[in-house]
Motif scaffolding. Structure first.
Motif, PDB file in Angstrom:
ATOM      1  N   ALA A 158       0.834  -1.211   0.000  1.00 45.55           N
ATOM      2  CA  ALA A 158       0.000   0.000   0.000  1.00 45.55           C
ATOM      3  C   ALA A 158       0.865   1.256   0.000  1.00 45.55           C
ATOM      4  O   ALA A 158       0.517   2.251  -0.630  1.00 45.55           O
ATOM      5  CB  ALA A 158      -0.927  -0.002   1.211  1.00 45.55           C
ATOM      6  N   LEU A 208      -0.169  12.652  -3.098  1.00 45.72           N
ATOM      7  CA  LEU A 208      -0.843  11.383  -2.825  1.00 45.72           C
ATOM      8  C   LEU A 208      -2.111  11.691  -2.046  1.00 45.72           C
ATOM      9  O   LEU A 208      -2.062  12.313  -0.980  1.00 45.72           O
ATOM     10  CB  LEU A 208       0.056  10.452  -2.005  1.00 45.72           C
ATOM     11  CG  LEU A 208      -0.567   9.092  -1.684  1.00 45.72           C
ATOM     12  CD1 LEU A 208      -0.640   8.211  -2.931  1.00 45.72           C
ATOM     13  CD2 LEU A 208       0.199   8.370  -0.585  1.00 45.72           C
ATOM     14  N   THR A 209      -3.228  11.272  -2.583  1.00 48.60           N
ATOM     15  CA  THR A 209      -4.507  11.576  -1.954  1.00 48.60           C
ATOM     16  C   THR A 209      -4.968  10.400  -1.115  1.00 48.60           C
ATOM     17  O   THR A 209      -5.273   9.333  -1.628  1.00 48.60           O
ATOM     18  CB  THR A 209      -5.568  11.888  -3.017  1.00 48.60           C
ATOM     19  OG1 THR A 209      -5.096  12.960  -3.822  1.00 48.60           O
ATOM     20  CG2 THR A 209      -6.877  12.297  -2.356  1.00 48.60           C
ATOM     21  N   THR A 210      -4.961  10.580   0.212  1.00 54.88           N
ATOM     22  CA  THR A 210      -5.556   9.596   1.123  1.00 54.88           C
ATOM     23  C   THR A 210      -6.390  10.380   2.122  1.00 54.88           C
ATOM     24  O   THR A 210      -6.295  11.607   2.187  1.00 54.88           O
ATOM     25  CB  THR A 210      -4.498   8.796   1.909  1.00 54.88           C
ATOM     26  OG1 THR A 210      -3.977   9.616   2.969  1.00 54.88           O
ATOM     27  CG2 THR A 210      -3.354   8.334   1.014  1.00 54.88           C
ATOM     28  N   ASP A 211      -7.178   9.692   2.909  1.00 53.73           N
ATOM     29  CA  ASP A 211      -8.035  10.393   3.871  1.00 53.73           C
ATOM     30  C   ASP A 211      -7.213  11.237   4.841  1.00 53.73           C
ATOM     31  O   ASP A 211      -7.466  12.428   5.044  1.00 53.73           O
ATOM     32  CB  ASP A 211      -8.961   9.413   4.626  1.00 53.73           C
ATOM     33  CG  ASP A 211      -8.251   8.193   5.215  1.00 53.73           C
ATOM     34  OD1 ASP A 211      -7.011   8.104   5.104  1.00 53.73           O
ATOM     35  OD2 ASP A 211      -8.946   7.334   5.785  1.00 53.73           O
ATOM     36  N   PHE A 233     -10.317  14.074   2.161  1.00 55.19           N
ATOM     37  CA  PHE A 233     -10.659  14.387   0.770  1.00 55.19           C
ATOM     38  C   PHE A 233     -11.267  15.772   0.603  1.00 55.19           C
ATOM     39  O   PHE A 233     -12.194  15.964  -0.177  1.00 55.19           O
ATOM     40  CB  PHE A 233     -11.575  13.304   0.177  1.00 55.19           C
ATOM     41  CG  PHE A 233     -11.043  11.916   0.366  1.00 55.19           C
ATOM     42  CD1 PHE A 233      -9.942  11.475  -0.352  1.00 55.19           C
ATOM     43  CD2 PHE A 233     -11.612  11.049   1.291  1.00 55.19           C
ATOM     44  CE1 PHE A 233      -9.423  10.194  -0.161  1.00 55.19           C
ATOM     45  CE2 PHE A 233     -11.097   9.771   1.487  1.00 55.19           C
ATOM     46  CZ  PHE A 233     -10.005   9.343   0.758  1.00 55.19           C
ATOM     47  N   LYS A 250       0.678   5.576   7.196  1.00 54.73           N
ATOM     48  CA  LYS A 250      -0.612   6.214   7.440  1.00 54.73           C
ATOM     49  C   LYS A 250      -1.707   5.870   6.447  1.00 54.73           C
ATOM     50  O   LYS A 250      -2.859   6.235   6.654  1.00 54.73           O
ATOM     51  CB  LYS A 250      -0.432   7.731   7.498  1.00 54.73           C
ATOM     52  CG  LYS A 250       0.110   8.230   8.831  1.00 54.73           C
ATOM     53  CD  LYS A 250      -0.775   7.859  10.028  1.00 54.73           C
ATOM     54  CE  LYS A 250      -2.186   8.415   9.915  1.00 54.73           C
ATOM     55  NZ  LYS A 250      -3.019   7.997  11.069  1.00 54.73           N
ATOM     56  N   LEU A 251      -1.391   5.190   5.352  1.00 61.26           N
ATOM     57  CA  LEU A 251      -2.483   4.727   4.498  1.00 61.26           C
ATOM     58  C   LEU A 251      -2.925   3.359   5.006  1.00 61.26           C
ATOM     59  O   LEU A 251      -4.066   3.150   5.379  1.00 61.26           O
ATOM     60  CB  LEU A 251      -2.061   4.650   3.032  1.00 61.26           C
ATOM     61  CG  LEU A 251      -3.081   3.969   2.089  1.00 61.26           C
ATOM     62  CD1 LEU A 251      -4.431   4.658   2.147  1.00 61.26           C
ATOM     63  CD2 LEU A 251      -2.572   3.924   0.661  1.00 61.26           C
ATOM     64  N   TRP A 252      -1.978   2.445   5.050  1.00 56.68           N
ATOM     65  CA  TRP A 252      -2.311   1.109   5.558  1.00 56.68           C
ATOM     66  C   TRP A 252      -2.649   1.199   7.041  1.00 56.68           C
ATOM     67  O   TRP A 252      -3.577   0.547   7.513  1.00 56.68           O
ATOM     68  CB  TRP A 252      -1.143   0.154   5.298  1.00 56.68           C
ATOM     69  CG  TRP A 252      -1.466  -1.277   5.551  1.00 56.68           C
ATOM     70  CD1 TRP A 252      -0.868  -2.092   6.458  1.00 56.68           C
ATOM     71  CD2 TRP A 252      -2.467  -2.068   4.904  1.00 56.68           C
ATOM     72  NE1 TRP A 252      -1.431  -3.338   6.419  1.00 56.68           N
ATOM     73  CE2 TRP A 252      -2.416  -3.352   5.480  1.00 56.68           C
ATOM     74  CE3 TRP A 252      -3.412  -1.808   3.911  1.00 56.68           C
ATOM     75  CZ2 TRP A 252      -3.272  -4.379   5.074  1.00 56.68           C
ATOM     76  CZ3 TRP A 252      -4.262  -2.823   3.507  1.00 56.68           C
ATOM     77  CH2 TRP A 252      -4.184  -4.096   4.085  1.00 56.68           C
ATOM     78  N   ALA A 253      -1.894   2.013   7.791  1.00 58.66           N
ATOM     79  CA  ALA A 253      -2.255   2.372   9.161  1.00 58.66           C
ATOM     80  C   ALA A 253      -2.476   1.165  10.066  1.00 58.66           C
ATOM     81  O   ALA A 253      -3.495   1.041  10.732  1.00 58.66           O
ATOM     82  CB  ALA A 253      -3.506   3.269   9.159  1.00 58.66           C
TER      83      ALA A 253
END
Lengths: 591, 591
Positions: free
Chosen positions: A95, A298-301, A307, A419-422
């Motif tokens: 990820a 990179l767009t993630t929450d 968003f 922090k994406l896979w977190a």
């Protein structure tokens, strides 16, 4: 030996040679039943076998290792039980785009061919698991018979470092010591270049120049801003980005994931843009700019304020590692690593104008130590004053990851977070791997600082033992609040299921240590106590592993998290009963 | 309410009701980001949420729970990070045929539809992992719109308990509180019956009778033996097997996995058959019998002396849960649960003859406590004398799993081990789950005893904290030998990679405890010290969690493991340098 001379070498040694060539000095793993032959090859090489307490921690450590050194990390496990225990770590590396090679020791060929129910099989003839990887090799006798085992191994390694994603090599143990004849070792493996089309690149540069020229044609007021994001560092473009910013002097902002990508103490750095969660000043600067140049977005929450990035596409230019977007136009076969130096040269004509553009002053708030209980609203500013250049700061994915978002971190410091896979618990292995990688690259003498919540620590606590074994000496700040606070703040704040047992952390390092290895543990509840540790006791200078329990309020959180959850305003806007309950209890502002 | 009246109920509550109906009283899990809505439903039900330190331990606990109660176990995690951390446990339950339901809290529907990079995603639009399950439901709005969410949930639960394999339900969190109208709750879910064809069954019985008649037609000498194996207990046939043995009085032997399946203190029980690793007497009895009746056989490396079972197919009858093999003939649509009582009736005519067949005396060796250092050759016999009826004994997959193979375990004791999947660390969660299940079914008052090596303990050590939280009080015997001994004995005995750090276990329970919960830790190196704990200190009577460090030689192992590896003979037969090195060091016999 002439350059095309053939060499006779075992499969295991061939792989080890390829890993040494990539600069790998540590392999993280657990030596399960079918891995011993490969472990022998590691033990007789220049690579250090780093034994881990379990495979998930080993995968996290390989992730941290790859993350810090921006190159290959390796985790080795047995098949089935071992690889599946590691798989959450591998998926996280997938990820977050990290080149982690997973080497799996398998049952011997004959048992696989017979479909026997040997240990670590599913009892239905299945032997191996390999999702979440970009390239795979299940080595077999056929590869050896066809004489292409070397080429197939090479392909997996090249895929891994080129795509910057995990890859997978399964080795039936009876094949590890099989000798092959190869000429391939005379050529070093390198990542495939991103295909560049010079005409496409020139067209992109011309287009970007025209957009800059338009943007700077009117009066000087917020004409162009840069947002430097995490893919800059993932794709090894930090130097190019720094040179570009020096050449143009443009105002630059960061993102939560893009922290430490550019120098945050520069006068041209204005803070972090996180959509609706940005400070009013940063929000205004970015969202009213005539042109916004995104470097490696990179767009993630987490990275975009859920968003809420509010920059129209027609006003944006986005440099990616393998393509470039200028407004609505996409230029394939261009990539920021080669594009940035050319852009710096072409756009430096705007330097004088860019230098006149205002940048909000981005400074850490100054706080004092009182006898008050420690709150997040004080804690992170206090720590910011204590950080030093070159610190390696690792933050766990939960509540603490929001603590550093608002801070200006020192020049040449590094911030690592998943922090994406977190996956909570990651930071323990991540700290181990990253610190080993740093020691290999840069030697000792810099400090690693880990921030982790108690719930996350309990996930992977045995990694402390592995760090001690590796002679790694981070200062570990454990935020003790009795449970999963980030979950509490989102739903059913008082539910029992958010709770964990508060351990007696004071003796934890001692239990997990080898004999004779000195460690120290502290517990602080008041500002003055932490201040004392930082400035009087000077824990930074002690040169041993230390753990600092910071006891905080159960429902307290860093300001950036309160903002993210809409809990930063004293009243109004409640949608759910959870927020009402939280506000009633604390009033939040300065609770 | 009439029996066909419709009920309005939320999806989450519907699932909880179905689980309550299956007798589930504990759900093991970690409350990640998208699971809170379902956790609310658990918390407001009669089912206890058992919070675990990490998801792998939660999966192991659900496995142990299902294993002991021979019914549904449930693990609940968040998506991605949580489910993948648990997946090795789920795969183990798959391999070992246990009905574990994995409930996964997912991102909300709208985020999935938009393919957003929210946390715990792979960044490429993938949301869920679900291999190693026999049945899956990814709940969606379509299921609710079509009005079949209830039926689809039911199908997964019925598949899980019928196939006795893990199953999977993913719940987007925004759908958990959605209400549905259902009539289905008026009918309890039950496992599908195994299809039985009465004609096939009669033919099988006739065939088996003829084979018995032939076998008993000559002189009485080793005519028929029974081997009772693990599938008897997996498929809930222990009572039927006991009744069959009582009706026929046939000699019966066990297997390593089939230990405690039948009463090992019976005079008709002759010990364990493990192919070439059997005692000479057992080997002779089984391998020269005219007819061998296998009850619930399972062939794995551990269970068959590495596939050395030496009984010709023409001389064997095998009763499986869903078919029957008589010599070379297979009878489908027959199953041992219904077949055994009928066979008992038909074959009891042979009881007189069967009663005259010799059975080797199977007794535990008597040993004394001296001041000698503890060796495996003494240890297990000493423990055998201390075990009591109804003890629940759990053994980890490594070295210790071989310790109990040679012992006669007390009547009504239970032995749990995960030996096909063989994931070290399993036994910690397994002990937790199994002991909770036993408390729910039978109340307190019996003792759980766990044997685990230090390498395995370090894998999943945080589970001690969860056991204390559950008020579970096993006696944990930790065999301390500084590493992975079972691996050492197989390959490169002196390699560094086999080593672990020896922790300071003395303070371990204290660190992992809640305040005020009493625990006790001991460390023994001599026979007399352990004897003292067992018989003088009477640790069995203390009613608190206790940990006993048993320090043993680095390369020592139970006799059954030495046999399995061919290390039990003083000399000869060495194939590899590892055996030569081991023998040179110890001479093995009574080292």
């Amino acid at each position: 030996m002439s350059s095309d001379a053939a060499e006779v070498i075992s499969i295991g040694q061939y792989i080890v040679r390829r890993l040494e060539e990539q600069g790998v000095q540590s392999i993280f793993g657990v030596p399960g039943s079918f891995l011993a032959q490969f472990c022998d090859d590691v033990e007789s090489s220049n690579i250090k076998w780093v034994g881990e307490c379990n495979e998930l921690n080993a995968a996290y450590a390989a992730d941290g290792y790859a993350r810090y050194r921006r190159g290959l990390g390796v985790v080795a496990t047995t098949v089935g039980v071992g690889e599946l225990s590691a798989i959450n770590g591998i998926a996280g590396s997938f990820a977050e785009e990290l080149p982690v090679l997973h080497i799996v020791g398998q049952q011997k060929t004959a048992d696989q061919e017979a479909g026997l129910n040997v240990i670590h099989t599913l009892g239905d003839g299945r032997y191996s698991a390999l999702p979440y990887t970009c390239s795979q090799l299940l080595l077999s006798k056929v590869d050896i018979a066809l004489g292409n085992a070397d080429a197939r191994i090479d392909k997996v390694i090249v895929d891994c470092i080129s795509k910057s994603r995990p890859a997978y090599i399964a080795l039936p143990w009876d094949l590890v010591d099989v000798e092959i004849t190869t000429k391939r070792l005379t050529t070093k493996l390198t990542a495939r270049d991103i295909p560049i089309d010079p005409d496409a690149e020139q067209a992109a540069i011309d287009h970007i120049y025209r957009r800059f020229d338009d943007a700077f044609s009117g009066e000087l007021d917020n004409n162009v801003v840069v947002i430097a994001d995490v893919s800059v560092s993932r794709h090894h473009c930090k130097d190019e980005a720094a040179d570009f910013l020096a050449a143009t002097n443009l105002p630059v902002y960061g993102t939560p994931l893009g922290k430490t990508v550019v120098n945050e103490t520069s006068e041209r750095y204005g803070g972090v843009y996180i959509g609706k969660l940005s400070s009013a000043e940063v929000k205004q600067k970015v969202e009213t700019a005539k042109l916004v140049l995104f470097l490696g977005p990179l767009t993630t929450d987490f990275n975009s304020g859920n968003f809420s990035t509010n920059v129209k596409q027609e006003r944006s230019i986005k440099l990616h590692f393998d393509h470039t977007d200028v407004g609505f136009a996409t230029y394939s076969h261009t990539g920021m690593k080669v594009l940035l130096p050319k852009l710096a040269e072409r756009l430096q004509v705007f330097k004088d104008k860019a230098s006149q553009l205002d940048v909000p002053k981005f400074e850490n708030k100054k706080v004092k130590d009182t006898d008050a209980l420690i709150k997040h609203s004080w804690l992170w500013w206090r720590l910011a004053a204590w950080f030093e250049e070159k610190d390696l700061i690792v933050t766990e994915a939960g509540t603490v990851s929001y603590g550093v978002v608002d801070l200006a971190l020192p020049k040449d410091s590094s911030l690592l977070a998943q922090k994406l896979w977190a996956s909570i618990g990651w930071s323990m292995g991540g700290t181990h791997g990253a610190t080993r990688a740093r020691r290999e690259l840069e030697g000792d003498g810099t400090q690693t600082i880990l921030f982790i919540g108690d719930g996350s620590l309990q996930m992977t606590v045995q990694e402390i033992s592995s760090m001690i074994r590796s002679d790694i000496k981070p200062i570990i700040f454990v935020l003790v609040n009795g449970g999963y606070t980030i979950e509490r703040l989102q739903h059913s704040v008082d539910a029992e299921y958010h709770n964990i047992v508060t351990w007696h952390y004071g003796d934890l390092l001692k239990v997990l240590s080898r004999d004779q290895v000195p460690t120290q543990t502290y517990r602080v509840t008041k500002e003055s106590e932490l201040g004392n540790l930082l400035d009087v006791e000077k824990i930074r200078d002690k040169g041993i592993m230390q753990l600092v329990e910071i006891v905080v309020g159960r429902d307290d959180a860093p300001p950036a998290l309160l903002r993210a959850l809409g809990l930063d305003q004293p009243k109004g806007g409640e949608k759910g009963s959870n927020k009402v309950a939280l506000r009633a209890r604390h009033g939040w502002i300065g609770w």
